[in-house]
Design a protein around this motif. Structure first.
Motif, mmCIF file in Angstrom:
data_model
loop_
_atom_site.group_PDB
_atom_site.id
_atom_site.type_symbol
_atom_site.label_atom_id
_atom_site.label_comp_id
_atom_site.label_asym_id
_atom_site.label_seq_id
_atom_site.Cartn_x
_atom_site.Cartn_y
_atom_site.Cartn_z
ATOM 1 N N GLN A 184 0.467 6.664 3.899
ATOM 2 C CA GLN A 184 0.284 6.839 2.464
ATOM 3 C C GLN A 184 0.084 5.488 1.770
ATOM 4 N N LYS A 185 0.823 4.472 2.203
ATOM 5 C CA LYS A 185 0.666 3.151 1.586
ATOM 6 C C LYS A 185 -0.693 2.540 1.931
ATOM 7 N N ILE A 186 -1.201 2.821 3.135
ATOM 8 C CA ILE A 186 -2.545 2.346 3.470
ATOM 9 C C ILE A 186 -3.580 2.991 2.553
ATOM 10 N N LEU A 187 -3.441 4.287 2.293
ATOM 11 C CA LEU A 187 -4.370 4.958 1.382
ATOM 12 C C LEU A 187 -4.333 4.323 -0.002
ATOM 13 N N LEU A 188 -3.145 3.985 -0.494
ATOM 14 C CA LEU A 188 -3.040 3.356 -1.809
ATOM 15 C C LEU A 188 -3.707 1.988 -1.818
ATOM 16 N N ARG A 189 -3.539 1.227 -0.741
ATOM 17 C CA ARG A 189 -4.144 -0.108 -0.678
ATOM 18 C C ARG A 189 -5.664 -0.032 -0.613
ATOM 19 N N MET A 190 -6.198 1.081 -0.169
ATOM 20 C CA MET A 190 -7.643 1.227 -0.054
ATOM 21 C C MET A 190 -8.315 1.352 -1.412
#
Length: 271
Positions: free
Chosen positions: A239-245
């Protein structure tokens, strides 16, 4: 499940069966000098533990023909993405283990890049200063564009068909990393559902570097950035990777994840 063993994967959970015991009536009373014996029922049987329920079974193709021919990982990825893309973006060594470990880790607090089945995004995580705080740079999402385009251009139906043909390798790898009684496709669906639940945040995301004690400073400090919002920082690694994208990439990835979920849970995957 051996590499060359392509058999139909379909598991039905066994229900727990309880045992009923008949209580015997106490015998007729004996003379008053002897108290009546107490009938002691036998202990109830302990039902054998059942196998975990498989929610989303995958049938591995067994019919003869090119569509069901056994594939190795290299051939499967080349079939989907082309040789040039495979060589530049994927980690082929021990790919099944990398794939299942990363899927599992994306649903947990950490997903070490050293285990990823693809090469990490090029460049460094970038931030900018706004109103006295660090926020994720608007340009940071550009680092992930090749991966978004990759998933948007591939034929997902063909990808899921290849996934089914490779499933014995993936299931065996999942068992080998520590889940002998778990079904990998079920975990894949769980993680996709979690990723689809990632919040969509408007406005810049505030981040900070945690305090690093000691004289040794990390060479890649950008990997340590944390979200200022505790609720966001407590999300899973995926989920945090998606936000960073970035919000645009997040929405594009969610659309494809929803389609993948539909395909890997569809009846057509199981027959």
């Amino acid at each position: 499940m051996k590499r060359a063993s392509y058999v139909i994967v379909g598991a039905l959970a066994l229900g727990l069966i309880g045992a009923a015991w008949l209580w015997q009536h106490a015998p007729a009373p004996t003379p008053p000098t002897a108290p009546p014996p107490v009938a002691v029922p036998p202990p109830p049987a302990v039902p054998a533990p059942s196998e975990p329920t498989v929610k989303h079974p995958v049938d591995v193709p067994v019919a003869p023909g090119p569509s069901a021919a056994p594939l190795d990982v290299d051939a499967a990825l080349t079939e989907l993405f082309g040789r040039k893309t495979v060589l530049s973006m994927f980690q082929l060594q021990d790919f099944p283990r990398r794939f299942v470990a990363t899927v599992d880790n994306l649903g947990r607090s950490r997903a070490p890049a050293g285990l990823w089945p693809v090469n990490p995004a090029a460049g460094a995580f970038t931030v900018e200063r706004q109103d006295g705080v660090d926020v994720i740079s608007a340009d940071n999402g550009l680092r992930y564009t090749p991966y978004v385009l990759l998933i948007e251009t591939v034929d997902l139906r063909q990808a899921v068909a290849v996934y089914a043909r490779l499933y014995p390798l993936l299931q065996q790898a999942y068992e080998d990393i520590g889940y002998p009684k778990r079904y990998f496709n079920d975990r894949l669906v769980e993680v996709i559902d979690q990723l689809l639940a990632t919040p969509e945040v408007s406005g810049p995301l505030e981040v900070h570097l945690p305090t690093i004690k000691g004289p040794m400073q990390p060479a890649r400090s950008w990997v340590l950035y944390e979200f200022d919002d505790p609720a966001l920082q407590s999300l899973s690694a995926g989920q945090k990777i998606l936000l960073r994208m970035g919000p645009v990439n997040e929405r594009r990835m969610k659309a494809k994840l929803a389609e993948i979920r539909r395909l890997v849970t569809a009846e057509t995957v199981r027959r």
